[in-house]
Design an enzyme around this catalytic site. Sequence first.
Site, PDB file in Angstrom:
ATOM      1  CE1 TYR A 293       1.505   2.189  14.145  1.00 18.93           C
ATOM      2  CE2 TYR A 293       1.079   3.083  16.331  1.00 18.93           C
ATOM      3  CZ  TYR A 293       0.749   2.212  15.303  1.00 18.93           C
ATOM      4  OH  TYR A 293      -0.330   1.371  15.437  1.00 18.93           O
TER       5      TYR A 293
ATOM      6  CB  ALA B 141       3.303  11.712  13.147  1.00 20.73           C
TER       7      ALA B 141
ATOM      8  CB  VAL C 198      -0.987   0.026   1.187  1.00 21.47           C
ATOM      9  CG1 VAL C 198      -1.931  -1.165   1.130  1.00 21.47           C
ATOM     10  CG2 VAL C 198      -0.247   0.084   2.518  1.00 21.47           C
TER      11      VAL C 198
ATOM     12  CG  ASN D 273      -5.396  -4.180   9.622  1.00 18.03           C
ATOM     13  OD1 ASN D 273      -5.467  -3.931  10.826  1.00 18.03           O
ATOM     14  ND2 ASN D 273      -4.612  -5.129   9.142  1.00 18.03           N
TER      15      ASN D 273
END
Length: 249
Positions: A155, A157, A64, A90
Amino acid sequence: MSGPVRIAMVTGAQQGIGRAAALALAADGCDIAINWLDDEEAARALAGEIAALGRRSVLLRGDVSSVDECRCLVADTVSGLGRIDLLVNNAGIFPRVPFLEMTEAEWDRVTTVNLKGSVFCAQAAAQAMVEARTCGAIINLSSAALRGMPLGVHYAATKAGLVGATRSMALALAPHGIRVNAIAPGLTDTAQPRYGNTEEELAEMAKAIPLGRMGRPADIAELVVFLASDRAEWITGQTYHVNGGAYMR
């Protein structure tokens, strides 16, 4: 689930919360597009469990962090299962790093996967829904990292960014009948908290949670099913904190 079968794409579905969400949605009557990146065996095992529930699935390998691959994942969902009604964003990574040692490359990798990947998967899914005139739903996995994490500035952020993106996408897509919500899980019994923590340390962390245990992936999956359903048809732009009382707002 009443009405026609719904088609859900779950990113990072081969393990943890993604796997639980895919199984819960299948049990509720959805066909599932299983996105995976680095564990084909686990993805195929999940497909077998979905088939045992009487539902169809397709396996979609894809990263992704690439916008092109985000678009291909949605296109392959539509070609393989007929359309897309639901996206569960997810997929994510959390490499621990002290803030004073964090590099630009580490920042870029985490923000590209967690934030950019989620936003552009959502864009591609929404474009397909609008084209098909589908009143669908998008569910983003944020995190209790909203409290802050000393080893996860990058993470936290991204997960805070997802809350803002969720609200903004909800406003942008409401005229099309597409709902966008976020779930912020607390400490959950998956592989992720085991990076950098021993089982004894996790047990101590669980004791500090007011409800006295770590979350289970199924705890999160049940909310995914609800937010995907018509029972939540008047809910959009919200972030749900599911953490046993560890963080309240």
